[in-house]
Design an enzyme around this catalytic site. Structure first.
Site, short mmCIF file in Angstrom:
data_model
loop_
_atom_site.label_atom_id
_atom_site.label_comp_id
_atom_site.label_asym_id
_atom_site.label_seq_id
_atom_site.Cartn_x
_atom_site.Cartn_y
_atom_site.Cartn_z
CG HIS A 125 -2.01 0.72 1.15
ND1 HIS A 125 -3.60 0.23 1.16
CD2 HIS A 125 -2.28 2.23 1.02
CE1 HIS A 125 -4.28 1.10 1.16
NE2 HIS A 125 -3.60 2.55 0.81
CD GLU A 170 -6.70 3.03 -4.38
OE1 GLU A 170 -5.83 4.16 -4.26
OE2 GLU A 170 -7.72 3.11 -3.91
CG ASN A 296 -9.96 0.39 -3.13
OD1 ASN A 296 -10.63 -0.51 -2.69
ND2 ASN A 296 -8.64 0.90 -2.43
CE1 TYR A 298 -12.44 6.51 -0.28
CE2 TYR A 298 -11.36 5.41 -1.90
CZ TYR A 298 -11.59 5.58 -0.64
OH TYR A 298 -10.75 4.83 0.44
C1 FCB Z 1 -7.49 5.41 -1.43
C2 FCB Z 1 -6.13 5.06 -0.63
C3 FCB Z 1 -6.32 4.88 0.80
C4 FCB Z 1 -7.07 6.13 1.26
C5 FCB Z 1 -8.23 6.66 0.46
C6 FCB Z 1 -9.08 7.64 0.71
O1 FCB Z 1 -6.88 5.81 -2.73
O2 FCB Z 1 -6.21 3.55 -0.92
O3 FCB Z 1 -5.04 4.65 1.28
O4 FCB Z 1 -6.21 7.32 1.38
O5 FCB Z 1 -7.79 6.58 -0.95
#
Ligand code: FCB
Length: 442
Positions: A125, A170, A296, A298
């Site tokens: 990570h 990621e 992931n 957002y």
């Molecule tokens: C992602 C990351 C994680 C965190 C979130 C908000 O890209 O994997 O570590 O910072 O965003």
């Protein structure tokens, strides 16, 4: 009272559906004197790179507080905890296991096992050992083999204590933000670097999958990818083409090689000097069988055509979270459904989803209704995708607690638990209580 709910017949209410919380080593641990330096230490110590000029020196001091933090995780009633291993904590410069660092994680894994909490371990990570960056980092093909050796040694040391391994978190962020845009460590800028770094990261993933299949055949082994779905600003052919190009460049670039063994066709449109060097056999290694895909999500991004570049990203429209990301849950459903159509996916885990909000602690309470609303909308979005046939097996909130948010430092809070950085006191926010109630009332 803030609550989270799902439709009564939702598969997300089944016992088998896993709920978890996620963190990452550099963002929470501190304890920097017990490990080698990593690229984020160097980046933080370079003036102007991190918004509040902060570092990972202390962070949430999880290095000292890990046991209480596991109490906290258990108190939330979750089935699983997603953590990452700091490569520079467990491997010495000469490539041997650092037993002290390994023991730190073994203690955590044993404690999780004792409490019946499944460990989802991410091997990378973003905290690359600095001595490897000094040799070229992810621009050096050799780093992929170093990663394989690390994965080999650590998966033997962890024996059967890990429920799921993700090789990388990621790779888009490591490659593009780290070696092309330069806004993440190691801060290298140039279009000629991003895809080269990406190829070595994906190669590292494939090589690690080989050793995990051998050393840890009973765990679920896969990768975690992030997706920011790309939408055109208008229906015009030019805008649609721009959004599709951006999608290939930022999203499909990382998933297509894993499942189709090739990069998107836009490669042909990129200047030769920006191409990665692909050796014979690489794509077969990269497309190794995976037991799961971690997704992931957002936000989304909107693009328009541009006269000089292949696309232009416009400012996101409201509503925005505290980090400026648009809240658009529909893109989550559409993403999962489209990935399921494009690829033959293994089971999917949502390995991160959550929001930074302008939290206020009043009389010892953080009433983050805005974050509860975000979770509610996004849980519904996952449920909608499952109703359309996507096999999702679990969901992880990002994050367990407020932590070091990369280039934003400590200014942005993503936790469902509040952290007071002066006292290291943790306080479960309303969102954390709502998440716990959802999980425990299933
Ligand atoms: C992602 C990351 C994680 C965190 C979130 C908000 O890209 O994997 O570590 O910072 O965003």
């Amino acid at each position: 009272m803030s609550t989270l709910s799902l439709p009564p017949k939702s598969k997300m209410l089944a016992d088998e559906f896993l709920y978890g919380v996620a963190t990452a080593s550099f963002q929470i641990e501190g304890g920097i004197n017990n490990r080698l330096p990593c690229i984020w230490d160097t980046f933080c110590n370079t003036p102007g790179k991190v918004a509040d000029n902060s570092t990972g020196e202390v962070a949430c001091d999880h290095f000292s507080n890990w046991k209480q933090d596991i109490d906290l995780i258990e108190s939330l009633g979750v089935d699983a905890y997603r953590l990452s291993i700091s490569w520079p904590r467990v491997i010495t410069e000469s490539g041997e296991l650092n037993q002290e660092g390994v023991n730190f994680y073994l203690d955590i894994l044993n404690e999780l096992q004792r409490r019946n909490i499944k460990a989802f371990v991410t091997l990378y990570h973003w905290d690359l050992p600095q001595h490897l960056e000094d040799q070229g980092g992810w621009l050096n093909r050799e780093t992929a083999y170093k990663f394989r050796d690390y994965a080999d040694k650590i998966s033997i040391a962890f024996d059967d204590k890990v429920y799921a391994y993700a090789t990388l978190n990621e790779p888009f962020c490591s490659a593009f933000l780290g070696y092309e845009a330069g806004i993440h460590a190691p801060g290298i800028v140039g279009k000629e670097f991003g895809k080269k770094a990406a190829h070595h990261l994906l190669l590292a993933h494939g090589l690690a999958m080989q050793v995990l299949a051998k050393n840890s055949p009973n765990s679920q082994n896969g990768i975690v990818l992030n997706f920011t779905p790309c939408y055109p600003e208008s229906d015009s052919e030019a805008d649609v083409k721009a959004a599709s190009f951006a999608d290939d460049y930022f999203n499909q670039w990382y998933i297509k090689p894993l499942f189709d063994g090739k990069y998107p066709e836009i490669m042909a449109e990129l200047p030769k000097e920006n191409h990665p060097e692909i050796l014979e056999g690489d794509m077969a290694i990269i497309s190794h069988h995976m037991d799961f895909l971690g997704v992931n999500f957002y936000t989304r991004a909107i693009y328009r055509a541009d006269a000089e570049e292949n696309f232009f990203q416009i400012d996101p429209p409201a509503p925005l979270t505290d980090i400026g990301w648009e809240i658009y849950p529909k893109a989550f459903t559409e993403l999962l459904v489209s990935l399921n159509e494009k690829y033959t996916l293994p089971p999917v885990y949502i390995t991160e989803n959550g929001a930074a909000m302008p939290d206020k602690m009043i009389d010892g309470v953080v009433n983050d209704q805005d974050r509860v609303d975000y979770y509610q909308q996004h849980l519904n979005a996952v449920n909608d995708a499952m109703m359309q046939g996507v096999e999702v097996k679990g969901y992880f909130a990002w994050s367990l607690m407020d932590n070091f948010e990369w280039a934003e430092g400590y200014l942005k809070r993503f936790g469902i638990v509040h952290v007071d950085y002066d006292t290291q006191v943790r306080t479960v926010k309303a969102s954390g209580l709502a998440y716990k109630a959802l999980i425990t009332n299933r």
